[in-house]
Write a protein that holds these residues in place. Structure first.
Motif: not given
Length: 273
Positions: A8-24
Motif C-alpha cells: 500500500r505504501e509503495s503504491n500510495g501518494v507518498g512515494p509518488l510525491l517523493r518521486g516528483w520532489r526528487e525529480r525537481r
C-alpha cells in the motif's frame, strides 16, 4: 500484514510525491517552505505515516510543477476523485477554444503556425505550415500528423533543412527536457523513433550564429529551410495556456515561426508565395 502495508505504501501518494520532489531536485524543507507546511509533515506524507488532505496534495503538486494529468493521478493515489477533466477537443464545450485557436492561426498567416498536443501530434495548422510541407510524401501526411516525425524523417523536411544537425539537436534536447519533467511513455516512444532516424547532412549550409550567411545576426537558433529555391529562416516560439483546468488544454502548445530575416519576410509576403 507486513506485505500488505508495504504494498500500500509503495503504491500510495507518498512515494509518488517523493518521486516528483526528487525529480525537481527540491528538498523536503524547501518544498515545505514553498507550500506553507513543515518538513516533518512532508516526511510523514512521503512515508505514509500521514494521509494528506486533498488541498495539500494539490498545493504540493502545484509547487512541484506536476503536469495536470499527473495531478489527477496523485489525487487518486491519495483516495480522492480527480479534479481535472479531460475533454475531447471536438466536444461542444470546447467550441470557443477551437474557434480561438483557428482565428489565431489564420491571423498569423502568411507566417507558419500550428497547434500540437503532448506528443507533438498536430491538432491544427495554417497555410504557412502547408507551404513548408509541400513535397512531403503522402505516407507522412496521413493522420495523425506528428510534427517531430515530419521534421526529422529522412523523407520529410530533414533534407530541406540546411542547419539540420543544429536544429535536430535542439528538437531532441527539447523532448529530453519534457521527458525529464513528465512521465510520458508515449512521448518517450516518439523520441526514440525520431532520434533513431539517420542524419544526412545537406552539405549546403554551415550554420553561423553571427548571421554570416544572411547578413542578419540571430537572437535565437533559426530553422533554415529551403523552399522552392529560396532559403527561409525562422525563429520558433512556443506558447501554452496559463493555469489550465482541463488535461486536454494543459497539453496543448501553439508554435509560431517568426521570420528571422528580411528576405524571409519579403518572400512570404509576396503574392506568389
Amino acid at each position: 500484514m507486513t506485505t500488505a502495508v508495504t504494498t500500500r505504501e509503495s503504491n500510495g501518494v507518498g512515494p509518488l510525491l517523493r518521486g516528483w520532489r526528487e525529480r525537481r531536485k527540491v528538498s523536503q524543507l524547501e518544498l515545505a517552505l514553498r507550500a506553507d507546511s513543515s518538513s516533518r509533515h512532508i516526511s510523514f506524507i512521503e512515508t505514509g505515516r500521514s494521509r494528506p488532505s486533498e488541498e495539500i496534495v494539490l498545493r504540493l503538486a502545484e509547487h512541484l510543477d506536476v503536469p495536470v494529468r499527473e495531478r489527477n493521478s496523485l489525487l487518486l493515489a491519495a483516495g480522492y476523485a480527480p479534479r481535472f477533466r479531460e475533454t475531447p477537443l471536438d466536444d461542444p464545450s470546447m467550441g470557443a477554444l477551437r474557434e480561438g485557436l483557428e482565428q489565431l492561426l489564420r491571423g498569423y498567416e502568411p507566417y507558419p503556425a500550428l497547434v500540437v498536443d503532448a506528443t507533438y501530434d498536430v491538432i491544427a495548422a495554417n497555410r504557412g505550415i502547408a507551404m513548408i510541407l509541400e513535397g512531403v510524401p503522402e505516407h507522412l501526411l496521413r493522420p495523425p500528423l506528428n510534427a517531430m516525425r515530419l521534421t526529422l524523417h529522412p523523407e520529410g523536411l530533414a533534407p530541406k533543412i540546411r542547419n539540420l544537425r543544429e536544429w535536430r539537436g535542439h528538437l531532441l534536447h527539447q523532448m529530453e527536457r519534457q521527458i525529464a519533467l513528465q512521465r510520458s511513455d508515449a512521448l518517450r516512444a516518439v523520441y526514440e523513433e525520431v532520434a533513431a532516424y539517420p542524419v544526412e547532412d545537406p552539405g549546403v549550409d554551415v550554420f553561423e550564429a553571427d548571421g554570416s550567411q544572411s547578413g542578419v545576426p540571430y537572437f535565437a537558433l533559426p530553422l533554415r529551410i529551403e523552399h522552392d529555391g529560396h532559403l527561409l529562416s525562422f525563429i520558433s516560439s512556443i506558447s501554452t495556456f496559463n493555469t489550465p483546468m482541463d488535461v486536454t488544454v494543459a497539453e496543448l502548445a501553439i508554435e509560431t515561426l517568426l521570420p528571422a530575416d528580411p528576405a524571409t519576410v519579403k518572400y512570404l509576403q509576396s503574392p506568389g508565395s
